[in-house]
Design a protein around this motif. Structure first.
Motif, PDB file in Angstrom:
ATOM      1  N   TYR A   1       0.622   7.499   9.703  1.00  0.00           N
ATOM      2  CA  TYR A   1       1.190   6.623   8.803  1.00  0.00           C
ATOM      3  C   TYR A   1       2.374   5.662   9.108  1.00  0.00           C
ATOM      4  CZ  TYR A   1      -1.899   9.349   5.921  1.00  0.00           C
ATOM      5  OH  TYR A   1      -3.087   9.836   5.274  1.00  0.00           O
ATOM      6  N   GLU A   2       3.148   6.270  10.052  1.00  0.00           N
ATOM      7  CA  GLU A   2       4.489   5.531  10.457  1.00  0.00           C
ATOM      8  C   GLU A   2       4.100   4.585  11.488  1.00  0.00           C
ATOM      9  OE1 GLU A   2       8.006   8.948   9.829  1.00  0.00           O
ATOM     10  OE2 GLU A   2       6.907   8.911  11.717  1.00  0.00           O
TER      11      GLU A   2
ATOM     12  N   MET B   1       0.903  -0.920  -0.102  1.00  0.00           N
ATOM     13  CA  MET B   1      -0.097   0.025   0.042  1.00  0.00           C
ATOM     14  C   MET B   1       1.080   1.281  -0.004  1.00  0.00           C
ATOM     15  SD  MET B   1      -2.864   1.024   2.823  1.00  0.00           S
ATOM     16  CE  MET B   1      -4.080  -0.262   2.214  1.00  0.00           C
ATOM     17  N   SER B   2       0.392   2.152  -0.893  1.00  0.00           N
ATOM     18  CA  SER B   2       1.292   3.537  -0.930  1.00  0.00           C
ATOM     19  C   SER B   2       0.478   4.763  -0.790  1.00  0.00           C
ATOM     20  CB  SER B   2       2.261   3.533  -2.153  1.00  0.00           C
ATOM     21  OG  SER B   2       1.104   3.506  -3.318  1.00  0.00           O
ATOM     22  N   LEU B   3       1.195   5.913  -0.451  1.00  0.00           N
ATOM     23  CA  LEU B   3       0.440   6.990  -0.350  1.00  0.00           C
ATOM     24  C   LEU B   3       1.224   8.300  -0.493  1.00  0.00           C
ATOM     25  CD1 LEU B   3       1.062   8.239   2.507  1.00  0.00           C
ATOM     26  CD2 LEU B   3      -0.643   6.551   3.454  1.00  0.00           C
ATOM     27  N   GLU B   4       0.964   9.314  -0.689  1.00  0.00           N
ATOM     28  CA  GLU B   4       1.520  10.684  -0.721  1.00  0.00           C
ATOM     29  C   GLU B   4       1.078  11.402   0.585  1.00  0.00           C
ATOM     30  OE1 GLU B   4       1.932   8.984  -4.541  1.00  0.00           O
ATOM     31  OE2 GLU B   4       0.032  10.071  -3.767  1.00  0.00           O
TER      32      GLU B   4
ATOM     33  N   ALA C   1       6.121  16.328  -0.948  1.00  0.00           N
ATOM     34  CA  ALA C   1       5.306  15.243  -0.827  1.00  0.00           C
ATOM     35  C   ALA C   1       6.326  14.068  -0.144  1.00  0.00           C
ATOM     36  CB  ALA C   1       4.438  14.848  -1.625  1.00  0.00           C
ATOM     37  N   LEU C   2       5.774  13.428   0.549  1.00  0.00           N
ATOM     38  CA  LEU C   2       6.810  12.153   1.038  1.00  0.00           C
ATOM     39  C   LEU C   2       5.749  11.078   0.249  1.00  0.00           C
ATOM     40  CD1 LEU C   2       7.345  12.283   4.996  1.00  0.00           C
ATOM     41  CD2 LEU C   2       8.882  13.067   3.103  1.00  0.00           C
ATOM     42  N   GLU C   3       6.477  10.241  -0.311  1.00  0.00           N
ATOM     43  CA  GLU C   3       5.793   9.051  -1.103  1.00  0.00           C
ATOM     44  C   GLU C   3       6.318   8.013  -0.015  1.00  0.00           C
ATOM     45  OE1 GLU C   3       5.631   5.863  -4.452  1.00  0.00           O
ATOM     46  OE2 GLU C   3       6.464   7.759  -4.993  1.00  0.00           O
ATOM     47  N   MET C   4       5.213   7.370   0.455  1.00  0.00           N
ATOM     48  CA  MET C   4       5.231   6.205   1.868  1.00  0.00           C
ATOM     49  C   MET C   4       4.679   5.021   1.177  1.00  0.00           C
ATOM     50  SD  MET C   4       4.513   8.555   5.163  1.00  0.00           S
ATOM     51  CE  MET C   4       5.645   7.547   6.399  1.00  0.00           C
TER      52      MET C   4
ATOM     53  N   VAL D   1       9.097   6.021   4.285  1.00  0.00           N
ATOM     54  CA  VAL D   1       9.366   7.050   2.986  1.00  0.00           C
ATOM     55  C   VAL D   1      10.215   6.354   1.917  1.00  0.00           C
ATOM     56  CG1 VAL D   1      10.505   8.966   2.384  1.00  0.00           C
ATOM     57  CG2 VAL D   1       9.425   8.828   4.614  1.00  0.00           C
ATOM     58  N   LYS D   2       9.680   6.488   0.998  1.00  0.00           N
ATOM     59  CA  LYS D   2      10.409   5.693  -0.232  1.00  0.00           C
ATOM     60  C   LYS D   2      10.962   6.713  -1.170  1.00  0.00           C
ATOM     61  CE  LYS D   2       8.841   3.327  -4.575  1.00  0.00           C
ATOM     62  NZ  LYS D   2       7.832   2.625  -5.380  1.00  0.00           N
TER      63      LYS D   2
END
Length: 179
Positions: free
Chosen positions: A150-151, A135-138, A172-175, A157-158
């Motif tokens: 989220y953490e 699963m990913s998000l920004e 934005a952090l892509e996580m 963080v990707k």
């Protein structure tokens, strides 16, 4: 096709929705809520939720919200209290391996009650049952509360996308997290 014939054909086909979701009753902080799949009429209420947490212009304009709620490759869930949407989450399910949180918003009057946790848990459970692997998000780099949430769910963080948000030009952090 005549409207009645079309309706009859839909009933006979008994076609299941691509991403179904069974409505649930939940109690949070002594209040009863309904968690259900979004309907087109929720779009205006999604705008109201956004207006409680973001400066105007909000990140998602009404036409994008309407398009996303109707997106056949996404699932949007609405948390409703007395016929009012107080929070929502959107999950893109177009990739067979990676689901993607497109939006998560909780009305400012309902924050810090565990609603974000509830919505993320629902997204995790839904995607795991359908064998998604990731699963990913920004998230805006300045949104400390969201990043902490989220953490807590194991997102890492990707990458960083520079000036990702058009509204404020924040990064934005892509996580991402393994499911």
């Amino acid at each position: 096709m005549f409207p009645m014939l079309k309706k009859f054909k839909n009933i006979l086909s008994n076609k299941k929705e691509k991403f179904d979701f069974e409505k649930q009753l939940v109690t949070i902080d002594g209040q009863e809520f309904t968690l259900r799949k979004a309907i087109p009429d929720d779009s205006i209420q999604y705008m109201r939720v956004q207006e409680t947490i973001y400066p105007i212009p909000v990140p998602w304009p009404i036409d994008i919200v309407e398009m996303e709620i109707g997106n056949k490759n996404a699932l949007y869930l609405s948390l409703v209290n007395k016929d009012v949407v107080v929070a929502f989450i959107g999950i893109s399910l177009s990739d067979k391996e990676e689901s993607h949180i497109t939006n998560l918003a909780v009305n400012s009057d309902y924050q810090n009650l565990g609603i974000g946790h509830l919505l993320l848990n629902q997204a995790f459970n839904y995607c795991r049952k359908r064998n998604f692997e990731k699963m990913s998000l920004e998230v805006d780099v300045t949104n400390d509360a969201a990043i902490a949430l989220y953490e807590a769910f194991g997102f890492k963080v990707k990458t960083v996308h520079k000036k990702y948000y058009f509204r404020n030009h924040h990064d934005a952090l892509e996580m991402m997290v393994d499911l």
